[in-house]
Enzyme design. Structure first.
Site, PDB file in Angstrom:
ATOM      1  N   CYS A 114       0.845  -1.207   0.000  1.00  0.00           N
ATOM      2  CA  CYS A 114       0.000   0.000   0.000  1.00  0.00           C
ATOM      3  C   CYS A 114       0.869   1.241   0.000  1.00  0.00           C
ATOM      4  O   CYS A 114       0.365   2.348   0.146  1.00  0.00           O
ATOM      5  CB  CYS A 114      -0.905  -0.011   1.228  1.00  0.00           C
ATOM      6  SG  CYS A 114       0.038   0.066   2.771  1.00  0.00           S
ATOM      7  N   CYS A 133       4.921   1.648   3.902  1.00  0.00           N
ATOM      8  CA  CYS A 133       6.296   1.644   4.422  1.00  0.00           C
ATOM      9  C   CYS A 133       7.079   2.835   3.872  1.00  0.00           C
ATOM     10  O   CYS A 133       7.934   3.394   4.558  1.00  0.00           O
ATOM     11  CB  CYS A 133       6.991   0.322   4.088  1.00  0.00           C
ATOM     12  SG  CYS A 133       6.239  -1.080   4.952  1.00  0.00           S
ATOM     13  N   CYS A 135       4.806  -7.288   4.553  1.00  0.00           N
ATOM     14  CA  CYS A 135       4.426  -7.917   3.269  1.00  0.00           C
ATOM     15  C   CYS A 135       5.664  -8.492   2.583  1.00  0.00           C
ATOM     16  O   CYS A 135       5.640  -9.613   2.081  1.00  0.00           O
ATOM     17  CB  CYS A 135       3.744  -6.903   2.348  1.00  0.00           C
ATOM     18  SG  CYS A 135       2.274  -6.171   3.057  1.00  0.00           S
ATOM     19  N   CYS A 178       3.990  -3.364  10.065  1.00  0.00           N
ATOM     20  CA  CYS A 178       2.939  -2.891   9.161  1.00  0.00           C
ATOM     21  C   CYS A 178       2.459  -1.532   9.660  1.00  0.00           C
ATOM     22  O   CYS A 178       1.470  -1.462  10.359  1.00  0.00           O
ATOM     23  CB  CYS A 178       1.795  -3.905   9.118  1.00  0.00           C
ATOM     24  SG  CYS A 178       0.575  -3.545   7.841  1.00  0.00           S
ATOM     25  N   HIS A 189       5.871  -7.697  24.514  1.00  0.00           N
ATOM     26  CA  HIS A 189       5.498  -8.143  25.862  1.00  0.00           C
ATOM     27  C   HIS A 189       6.675  -8.011  26.838  1.00  0.00           C
ATOM     28  O   HIS A 189       6.507  -7.544  27.957  1.00  0.00           O
ATOM     29  CB  HIS A 189       5.046  -9.599  25.734  1.00  0.00           C
ATOM     30  CG  HIS A 189       4.474 -10.211  26.959  1.00  0.00           C
ATOM     31  ND1 HIS A 189       3.293  -9.800  27.538  1.00  0.00           N
ATOM     32  CD2 HIS A 189       4.921 -11.257  27.723  1.00  0.00           C
ATOM     33  CE1 HIS A 189       3.029 -10.558  28.598  1.00  0.00           C
ATOM     34  NE2 HIS A 189       3.996 -11.441  28.727  1.00  0.00           N
ATOM     35  N   CYS A 246       7.019  -4.305  27.707  1.00  0.00           N
ATOM     36  CA  CYS A 246       5.781  -3.526  27.764  1.00  0.00           C
ATOM     37  C   CYS A 246       5.650  -2.755  29.088  1.00  0.00           C
ATOM     38  O   CYS A 246       5.870  -3.319  30.159  1.00  0.00           O
ATOM     39  CB  CYS A 246       4.599  -4.477  27.613  1.00  0.00           C
ATOM     40  SG  CYS A 246       3.026  -3.611  27.671  1.00  0.00           S
ATOM     41  N   CYS A 303      -3.325  -4.812  31.924  1.00  0.00           N
ATOM     42  CA  CYS A 303      -2.769  -5.516  30.767  1.00  0.00           C
ATOM     43  C   CYS A 303      -3.873  -5.752  29.741  1.00  0.00           C
ATOM     44  O   CYS A 303      -5.005  -6.088  30.102  1.00  0.00           O
ATOM     45  CB  CYS A 303      -2.190  -6.835  31.265  1.00  0.00           C
ATOM     46  SG  CYS A 303      -1.832  -8.002  29.956  1.00  0.00           S
ATOM     47  N   CYS A 343      -4.525  -8.670  23.133  1.00  0.00           N
ATOM     48  CA  CYS A 343      -3.153  -8.209  22.845  1.00  0.00           C
ATOM     49  C   CYS A 343      -2.235  -9.362  22.440  1.00  0.00           C
ATOM     50  O   CYS A 343      -2.182 -10.403  23.097  1.00  0.00           O
ATOM     51  CB  CYS A 343      -2.576  -7.505  24.065  1.00  0.00           C
ATOM     52  SG  CYS A 343      -0.956  -6.811  23.724  1.00  0.00           S
ATOM     53  N   CYS A 387       8.974  -1.373  19.524  1.00  0.00           N
ATOM     54  CA  CYS A 387       7.977  -0.313  19.776  1.00  0.00           C
ATOM     55  C   CYS A 387       8.022   0.256  21.192  1.00  0.00           C
ATOM     56  O   CYS A 387       7.924   1.468  21.359  1.00  0.00           O
ATOM     57  CB  CYS A 387       6.569  -0.813  19.478  1.00  0.00           C
ATOM     58  SG  CYS A 387       6.327  -1.222  17.751  1.00  0.00           S
ATOM     59  N   CYS A 413       0.931   1.951  20.040  1.00  0.00           N
ATOM     60  CA  CYS A 413      -0.341   1.229  20.219  1.00  0.00           C
ATOM     61  C   CYS A 413      -0.725   1.059  21.681  1.00  0.00           C
ATOM     62  O   CYS A 413      -1.793   1.503  22.115  1.00  0.00           O
ATOM     63  CB  CYS A 413      -0.254  -0.134  19.532  1.00  0.00           C
ATOM     64  SG  CYS A 413       0.258  -0.026  17.818  1.00  0.00           S
ATOM     65  N   CYS A 427      -1.673  -4.770  20.959  1.00  0.00           N
ATOM     66  CA  CYS A 427      -0.731  -5.017  19.855  1.00  0.00           C
ATOM     67  C   CYS A 427      -1.331  -6.087  18.946  1.00  0.00           C
ATOM     68  O   CYS A 427      -1.804  -7.121  19.432  1.00  0.00           O
ATOM     69  CB  CYS A 427       0.599  -5.484  20.450  1.00  0.00           C
ATOM     70  SG  CYS A 427       1.768  -6.090  19.230  1.00  0.00           S
ATOM     71  N   CYS A 483       1.978  -6.864  14.430  1.00  0.00           N
ATOM     72  CA  CYS A 483       2.154  -6.543  13.009  1.00  0.00           C
ATOM     73  C   CYS A 483       3.538  -6.910  12.480  1.00  0.00           C
ATOM     74  O   CYS A 483       3.756  -6.876  11.281  1.00  0.00           O
ATOM     75  CB  CYS A 483       1.828  -5.072  12.738  1.00  0.00           C
ATOM     76  SG  CYS A 483       3.120  -3.924  13.234  1.00  0.00           S
TER      77      CYS A 483
HETATM   78  S1  SF4 Z   1      -0.536  -5.267  27.269  1.00  0.00           S
HETATM   79 FE1  SF4 Z   1       0.055  -6.900  25.817  1.00  0.00          FE
HETATM   80  S2  SF4 Z   1       2.274  -6.705  25.622  1.00  0.00           S
HETATM   81 FE2  SF4 Z   1       1.673  -5.533  27.432  1.00  0.00          FE
HETATM   82  S3  SF4 Z   1       1.916  -6.980  29.148  1.00  0.00           S
HETATM   83 FE3  SF4 Z   1      -0.218  -7.149  28.470  1.00  0.00          FE
HETATM   84  S4  SF4 Z   1      -0.189  -8.845  26.951  1.00  0.00           S
HETATM   85 FE4  SF4 Z   1       1.925  -8.187  27.257  1.00  0.00          FE
HETATM   86  S1  SF4 Z   2       0.833  -3.661  16.439  1.00  0.00           S
HETATM   87 FE1  SF4 Z   2       2.406  -4.205  17.995  1.00  0.00          FE
HETATM   88  S2  SF4 Z   2       4.301  -4.470  16.804  1.00  0.00           S
HETATM   89 FE2  SF4 Z   2       2.852  -3.369  15.492  1.00  0.00          FE
HETATM   90  S3  SF4 Z   2       3.275  -1.171  15.808  1.00  0.00           S
HETATM   91 FE3  SF4 Z   2       1.680  -1.750  17.307  1.00  0.00          FE
HETATM   92  S4  SF4 Z   2       2.778  -2.348  19.175  1.00  0.00           S
HETATM   93 FE4  SF4 Z   2       4.265  -2.325  17.491  1.00  0.00          FE
END
Ligand code: SF4
Ligand code: SF4
Length: 319
Positions: free
Chosen positions: A52, A55, A147, A187, A225, A228, A248, A254, A263, A275, A282, A285
């Site tokens: 698309c 990137c 992709c 992505c 994770h 995070c 969480c 997630c 990230c 995110c 999450c 991606c």
């Molecule tokens: S929000 Fe998602 S990445 Fe963060 S601790 Fe919970 S499961 Fe793990």
């Molecule tokens: S979906 Fe997950 S890996 Fe992708 S940009 Fe968001 S936090 Fe990062």
């Protein structure tokens, strides 16, 4: 080219490394790569296949260095389908000259339409007519985005184009992958790790990568994770039940345990947000299976259909 001096390159390298929590040695390596590209010693060709162009847009969202500096001082792109003014036969001539000379770095965005060659055209011909030669003569190939790295959305179940990731395409064509292809999924792909990877490959050669995923360790070793900021909620079994709740986001679907990327350290748009900080689970991606299977939705409620399962005793083991 522009007016940058050694100090500017070191500053850009240090900034790219610091944003990822990498040490000064990485900063110096990145500075070295950026300087080589700037001097015209390392040519970069960027082509898009089934994508698309997200990137490419993401590349322009870079900060420190910003997009103007990136394009005028750092990356000397021989050709880019979105950013270059060249069209038609001029493009063919540029690519012909480059592939003849060899020694360039090839960035490819998007999946390859292995079962429907006319889905992607370049200069009036299927892209796949050009690709084997371009890939064979490149010093290294960088797959930008999920992709290109894993197939992503174009390779979703039921697609009519036979889309495949760059690695599968190279294997099908008998092109050597080992020590040449680096995957930078996402992505979209994150501009800092993409620029950092290209600069590192130019300066130091092939980086340490995950043995199966071919993602550079320096950017993709840890899961979302692992790092995070909501991980302490996970440890206390304090889960958000609806969007906007503290806790969480696991029970809102997630997929942070499945996504390996940076990230939490770099965030997005120059560190403005990302995110999970914005309260969105999450969607993994950067993972191999992102968007591929029709029974694998981006969001899910509860744990019944969650692809990550654990017992309380295993909680640490899910990391
Ligand atoms: S929000 Fe998602 S990445 Fe963060 S601790 Fe919970 S499961 Fe793990
Ligand atoms: S979906 Fe997950 S890996 Fe992708 S940009 Fe968001 S936090 Fe990062």
């Amino acid at each position: 080219m522009g007016t940058w001096n050694r100090r500017d390159f070191l500053k850009a390298g240090a900034s790219l490394a610091a944003g990822m929590g990498l040490g000064s040695l990485h900063g110096e390596a990145l500075a070295e790569g950026i300087e080589a590209i700037h001097a015209g010693n390392a040519k970069v060709l960027w082509l898009t296949a089934m994508s698309c162009s997200g990137c490419s847009v993401s590349l322009l969202n870079t900060e420190n260095p910003g997009p103007v500096e990136l394009l005028t001082e750092i990356i000397s792109l021989v050709y880019h389908p979105v950013l270059s003014a060249a069209q038609g036969s001029t493009v063919g001539e540029v690519i012909e000259k480059l592939t003849k000379a060899g020694g360039y770095y090839f960035v490819i965005e998007g999946a390859i339409p292995a079962g429907m060659s006319t889905a992607c055209m370049l200069e009036g011909q299927p892209l796949t007519n050009h690709l084997p030669k371009i890939i064979r003569n490149a010093k290294a190939v960088i797959a930008a985005g999920t992709c290109a790295a894993f197939g992503g959305i174009p390779a979703a179940e039921g697609n009519p184009t036979g889309a495949v990731c760059v690695r599968d395409y190279m294997t099908q064509q008998g092109l050597s992958v080992a020590g040449r292809l680096v995957n930078c999924p996402g992505c979209p792909t994150h501009p800092q790790s993409l620029i950092g990877t290209v600069a590192y490959v130019v300066a130091k050669g092939y980086p340490a990568v995950h043995p199966e995923l071919l993602t550079p360790d320096m950017y993709f070793r840890h899961s979302v994770h692992d790092e995070c900021p909501r991980f302490h909620y996970w440890e206390k079994s304090q889960f958000a039940e609806k969007f906007g709740d503290e806790g969480c986001l696991f029970k809102l679907g997630c997929l942070g345990p499945l996504s390996h990327t940076h990230c939490p350290r770099s965030q997005w748009n120059g560190g403005a947000n990302w995110c999970i900080r914005a309260g969105a689970p999450c969607t993994a991606c950067t993972s191999e299976n992102f968007a591929k299977h029709r029974d694998f939705p981006f969001y899910r409620k509860g744990e019944a259909n969650h692809p990550v399962s654990y017992t309380e005793a295993q909680r640490e083991g899910v990391r």
